[in-house]
Design a protein around this motif. Structure first.
Motif, PDB file in Angstrom:
ATOM      1  N   SER A   1       0.830  -1.208   0.000  1.00  0.00           N
ATOM      2  CA  SER A   1       0.000   0.000   0.000  1.00  0.00           C
ATOM      3  C   SER A   1       0.861   1.253   0.000  1.00  0.00           C
ATOM      4  O   SER A   1       1.822   1.356   0.763  1.00  0.00           O
ATOM      5  CB  SER A   1      -0.920   0.023   1.225  1.00  0.00           C
ATOM      6  OG  SER A   1      -1.659   1.231   1.276  1.00  0.00           O
TER       7      SER A   1
ATOM      8  N   ILE B   1      -2.429  -1.219  -3.462  1.00  0.00           N
ATOM      9  CA  ILE B   1      -3.316  -0.107  -3.093  1.00  0.00           C
ATOM     10  C   ILE B   1      -2.575   1.205  -3.305  1.00  0.00           C
ATOM     11  O   ILE B   1      -1.425   1.351  -2.894  1.00  0.00           O
ATOM     12  CB  ILE B   1      -3.769  -0.230  -1.622  1.00  0.00           C
ATOM     13  CG1 ILE B   1      -4.378  -1.610  -1.360  1.00  0.00           C
ATOM     14  CG2 ILE B   1      -4.767   0.864  -1.276  1.00  0.00           C
ATOM     15  CD1 ILE B   1      -4.767  -1.844   0.092  1.00  0.00           C
TER      16      ILE B   1
ATOM     17  N   TYR C   1      -6.468  -1.474  -5.925  1.00  0.00           N
ATOM     18  CA  TYR C   1      -7.431  -0.524  -5.374  1.00  0.00           C
ATOM     19  C   TYR C   1      -6.814   0.872  -5.427  1.00  0.00           C
ATOM     20  O   TYR C   1      -5.742   1.108  -4.851  1.00  0.00           O
ATOM     21  CB  TYR C   1      -7.803  -0.887  -3.946  1.00  0.00           C
ATOM     22  CG  TYR C   1      -8.506  -2.228  -3.835  1.00  0.00           C
ATOM     23  CD1 TYR C   1      -9.579  -2.540  -4.664  1.00  0.00           C
ATOM     24  CD2 TYR C   1      -8.092  -3.190  -2.917  1.00  0.00           C
ATOM     25  CE1 TYR C   1     -10.218  -3.766  -4.590  1.00  0.00           C
ATOM     26  CE2 TYR C   1      -8.734  -4.416  -2.822  1.00  0.00           C
ATOM     27  CZ  TYR C   1      -9.791  -4.699  -3.664  1.00  0.00           C
ATOM     28  OH  TYR C   1     -10.422  -5.916  -3.586  1.00  0.00           O
TER      29      TYR C   1
ATOM     30  N   ARG D   1      -7.469   4.837  -4.635  1.00  0.00           N
ATOM     31  CA  ARG D   1      -8.313   5.839  -3.978  1.00  0.00           C
ATOM     32  C   ARG D   1      -8.417   7.061  -4.893  1.00  0.00           C
ATOM     33  O   ARG D   1      -7.410   7.629  -5.318  1.00  0.00           O
ATOM     34  CB  ARG D   1      -7.727   6.244  -2.629  1.00  0.00           C
ATOM     35  CG  ARG D   1      -8.670   7.156  -1.833  1.00  0.00           C
ATOM     36  CD  ARG D   1      -8.162   7.413  -0.441  1.00  0.00           C
ATOM     37  NE  ARG D   1      -8.045   6.195   0.346  1.00  0.00           N
ATOM     38  CZ  ARG D   1      -9.080   5.556   0.908  1.00  0.00           C
ATOM     39  NH1 ARG D   1     -10.309   6.028   0.736  1.00  0.00           N
ATOM     40  NH2 ARG D   1      -8.885   4.468   1.615  1.00  0.00           N
TER      41      ARG D   1
ATOM     42  N   LEU E   1      -9.851  -1.209  -9.423  1.00  0.00           N
ATOM     43  CA  LEU E   1     -11.039  -0.565  -8.887  1.00  0.00           C
ATOM     44  C   LEU E   1     -10.690   0.822  -8.374  1.00  0.00           C
ATOM     45  O   LEU E   1      -9.794   0.971  -7.542  1.00  0.00           O
ATOM     46  CB  LEU E   1     -11.632  -1.401  -7.743  1.00  0.00           C
ATOM     47  CG  LEU E   1     -12.826  -0.800  -6.992  1.00  0.00           C
ATOM     48  CD1 LEU E   1     -14.042  -0.702  -7.901  1.00  0.00           C
ATOM     49  CD2 LEU E   1     -13.156  -1.624  -5.752  1.00  0.00           C
TER      50      LEU E   1
ATOM     51  N   SER F   1     -13.560   3.596   1.190  1.00  0.00           N
ATOM     52  CA  SER F   1     -12.955   2.317   1.573  1.00  0.00           C
ATOM     53  C   SER F   1     -13.978   1.191   1.592  1.00  0.00           C
ATOM     54  O   SER F   1     -13.624   0.014   1.419  1.00  0.00           O
ATOM     55  CB  SER F   1     -12.295   2.436   2.950  1.00  0.00           C
ATOM     56  OG  SER F   1     -11.278   3.410   2.949  1.00  0.00           O
TER      57      SER F   1
ATOM     58  N   MET G   1     -14.092  -0.703  -1.633  1.00  0.00           N
ATOM     59  CA  MET G   1     -12.956  -1.622  -1.736  1.00  0.00           C
ATOM     60  C   MET G   1     -13.179  -2.863  -0.880  1.00  0.00           C
ATOM     61  O   MET G   1     -12.865  -3.984  -1.288  1.00  0.00           O
ATOM     62  CB  MET G   1     -11.671  -0.915  -1.301  1.00  0.00           C
ATOM     63  CG  MET G   1     -11.333   0.321  -2.106  1.00  0.00           C
ATOM     64  SD  MET G   1      -9.833   1.146  -1.461  1.00  0.00           S
ATOM     65  CE  MET G   1      -9.883   2.696  -2.374  1.00  0.00           C
TER      66      MET G   1
ATOM     67  N   HIS H   1     -15.588  -5.301  -2.516  1.00  0.00           N
ATOM     68  CA  HIS H   1     -14.940  -6.005  -3.615  1.00  0.00           C
ATOM     69  C   HIS H   1     -13.990  -7.078  -3.080  1.00  0.00           C
ATOM     70  O   HIS H   1     -13.958  -8.209  -3.588  1.00  0.00           O
ATOM     71  CB  HIS H   1     -14.172  -5.015  -4.496  1.00  0.00           C
ATOM     72  CG  HIS H   1     -13.518  -5.647  -5.687  1.00  0.00           C
ATOM     73  ND1 HIS H   1     -12.255  -6.191  -5.638  1.00  0.00           N
ATOM     74  CD2 HIS H   1     -13.970  -5.829  -6.964  1.00  0.00           C
ATOM     75  CE1 HIS H   1     -11.939  -6.679  -6.827  1.00  0.00           C
ATOM     76  NE2 HIS H   1     -12.960  -6.466  -7.651  1.00  0.00           N
TER      77      HIS H   1
END
Length: 366
Positions: free
Chosen positions: A152, A275, A301, A303, A330, A335, A338, A341
């Protein structure tokens, strides 16, 4: 009155920040020769481990008090180049030297399997010399129960920094107290869910990356603990190399890409979750990883922190490329999207969705 109140708040923030920035040196193993040894959290597998650390010249003066002076000293503190160290993990050891900024990188291949106990293991690092300095670091070695690896980004992914506005970003990086930093609602619960995985006890590795310098390591560590974000190695892309003569960060290119490639090679039997955020190049970097390593990335993912139709379309095109390669990209500002998913893909337990929703609700009500 308002002006004096604003000034007082800024001064208190500076004082708190200086205390936090000074902690790595005060907590480090220190020798009588005016040096300190810092060892950052590392990671590894059953066959090899990695750590990064730094040998610093000790700054003079009291450990607290002159807040802004403490801050400047910590930021501009000089590393000790060419220092010799020995790293020991069980019966295995390696000798390394510091680079021009005082950093050392330990890559130790293990002749014997690590202890079976999960999951943090101690590494002893000794600065050689007339008066040896012994420090300890920790490495995370995944247990057999782990099923995936999460990497991340931090800036504008976990914590709001506003990287699009450089002046505000620098203020938040260096001057904002960890208690005042804002985590995106639901992020801590989502990362915790990925750490625990579908069964709840997987103990999956969590690796964090940031564009910031190593000097804010302690700030982010305190922020993670405050928000109960799963602890993991915090890996920065480079040393900024700030000095009075060179006050701007060194340019970095390709470091995050190289880091992820190394992780894919180290954990070669595990799938990955990546992420990031839409503000920088995370979508492009992650899409390239999917192209290079088909079948290894379970989900990306991103943001959504931008308000640009052109940027949205560019990421949408990357999403189509990622999907064609067999993965998913995505984009979401929430959040919770996410988490849903991830639960649908079997990456986390469905029950963990409720924890993400609860965290969001608490943030909204505060």
């Amino acid at each position: 009155m308002t002006g004096r109140g604003w000034f007082a708040r800024r001064f208190d923030a500076l004082r708190r920040m200086a205390r936090v920035l000074g902690r790595p040196v005060r907590r480090a193993a220190r020798g009588g020769g005016g040096v300190a040894v810092l060892v950052y959290r590392g990671y590894g597998s059953a066959t090899e481990i990695f750590l990064i650390g730094r040998v610093l010249h000790q700054y003079g003066g009291p450990p607290s008090g002159a807040a802004f002076a403490d801050l400047v000293r910590r930021t501009l503190q000089r590393g000790v180049s060419g220092a010799d160290l020995t790293a020991r993990f069980g019966r295995d050891e390696a000798r390394i030297s510091t680079d021009r900024d005082g950093y050392f990188r330990i890559h130790l291949r293990l002749e014997r399997p690590p202890p079976a106990a999960c999951c943090w293991h101690t590494v002893e690092v000794t600065l050689e010399g007339r008066e040896p300095v012994v420090a300890q670091g920790e490495v995370f070695i995944p247990p057999p129960t782990c099923r995936l690896v999460t990497i991340s980004d931090i800036d504008d992914t976990v914590v709001y920094t506003g990287v699009a506005n450089k002046a505000k970003m620098l203020w938040r990086l260096f001057m904002q107290d960890p208690a005042d930093r804002v985590a995106f609602p639901g992020t801590a619960a989502l990362l915790s869910a990925l750490h625990r995985g579908r069964t709840g006890d997987e103990m999956n590795p969590m690796l964090y990356v940031s564009r910031g310098p190593w000097s804010i390591y302690e700030l982010l560590d305190e922020f993670f603990n405050r928000h109960e974000i799963p602890v993991g190695p915090i890996l920065f892309l480079r040393e900024w190399g700030l000095t009075l003569a060179n006050p701007l960060p060194r340019r970095a290119k390709g470091h995050k890409l190289a880091l992820i490639r190394n992780m894919l090679e180290l954990y070669d039997t595990l799938p990955f979750v990546l992420i990031g955020d839409s503000g920088q190049r995370d979508p492009e970097i992650y899409a390239q990883i999917v192209e290079e390593h088909p079948g290894r990335v379970e989900a990306i993912y991103i943001r959504d922190v931008t308000r640009s139709a052109e940027r949205d379309e560019g990421i949408a095109e990357l999403g189509r490329q990622v999907e064609a390669a067999g993965s998913t990209l995505l984009v979401a500002a929430d959040s919770m999207v996410m988490a849903r998913h991830a639960a649908a893909r079997g990456l986390i337990a469905p029950a963990f969705e409720a924890e993400v929703a609860e965290e969001r609700a608490e943030a909204a009500s505060s």
